[in-house]
Design an enzyme around this catalytic site. Structure first.
Site, PDB file in Angstrom:
ATOM      1  N   GLY A 254       0.825  -1.196   0.000  1.00  0.00           N
ATOM      2  CA  GLY A 254       0.000   0.000   0.000  1.00  0.00           C
ATOM      3  C   GLY A 254       0.860   1.247   0.000  1.00  0.00           C
ATOM      4  CE1 TYR A 255      -0.367   4.225  -5.149  1.00  0.00           C
ATOM      5  CE2 TYR A 255      -0.062   1.857  -5.026  1.00  0.00           C
ATOM      6  CZ  TYR A 255      -0.636   2.959  -5.621  1.00  0.00           C
ATOM      7  OH  TYR A 255      -1.493   2.790  -6.666  1.00  0.00           O
TER       8      TYR A 255
ATOM      9  CB  SER B 208      -6.472   5.231   0.686  1.00  0.00           C
ATOM     10  OG  SER B 208      -6.736   4.260  -0.309  1.00  0.00           O
TER      11      SER B 208
ATOM     12  CD  GLU C  93      -7.100   0.345  -4.462  1.00  0.00           C
ATOM     13  OE1 GLU C  93      -6.744   1.270  -5.226  1.00  0.00           O
ATOM     14  OE2 GLU C  93      -7.304   0.535  -3.253  1.00  0.00           O
TER      15      GLU C  93
END
Length: 177
Positions: free
Chosen positions: A11-12, A14, A87
């Site tokens: 994860g980068y 939210s 996503e």
């Protein structure tokens, strides 16, 4: 019968502060060869068709610090299905795998990544920080205000001891709330 393998999700944005899926552990991690960028118009989560917001995507080049979430093998397929639903709303991302370095001593591991799809109609490279800030300040979608997305991502990164100059430059240009 082959049993499913455990899963690592990088994860980068939210996902750092709102992973919304069951995980066994979270590890600070670095992904080489990709960088975090406001490069995707959001007509759903952080904006609308009439007033799109901006969300982060991974673009080639550089490196990116984030969080790697370890998911139990038994939850693998359910977590992937939920992440895809979250996503891949408008085809803005592609799900791929890449190697991340776990920064808490875990070494290099294969992880699932959601990268910006440069062929998607919502891909928008090349915005200036002023343009990004103006779009973010004005937009709200079903997941909330675009401003909150940016500020929560910065807070999540700071909690990890990470500074992201590009995101901080955009945040500095936001008008007062």
């Amino acid at each position: 019968m082959t049993l499913p393998a455990p899963l690592l999700v990088f994860g980068y944005g939210s996902l750092i502060w709102r992973p919304d899926f069951p995980h066994l552990s979270a590890h600070p991690a670095r992904l080489h060869g990709w960088h975090r960028s406001f490069c995707i118009w959001s007509h759903h989560h952080r904006g609308t068709a009439h007033l799109p917001g901006l969300v982060l995507g991974l673009r080639p080049g550089g490196s990116c610090r984030g969080m790697a979430f370890r998911v139990a093998a038994a939850a693998r397929e359910e977590v992937l299905a939920n992440l895809d639903a979250r996503e891949l709303v408008a085809g803005e991302y592609r799900r791929i795998t890449g190697r991340v370095r776990l920064l808490d001593g875990g070494g290099m591991e294969e992880a699932v990544l959601y990268v910006a799809d440069r062929a998607a109609p919502v891909f928008c490279p090349g915005l200036t920080p002023h343009q990004a800030a103006a779009a973010i300040a004005a937009a709200t979608g079903i997941s909330g205000a675009n401003r909150a997305y940016l500020l929560n991502t910065l807070a999540g990164l700071r909690a990890m001891g990470v500074r992201d100059g590009r995101l901080e430059a955009v945040a500095a240009l936001l008008p007062p709330a």
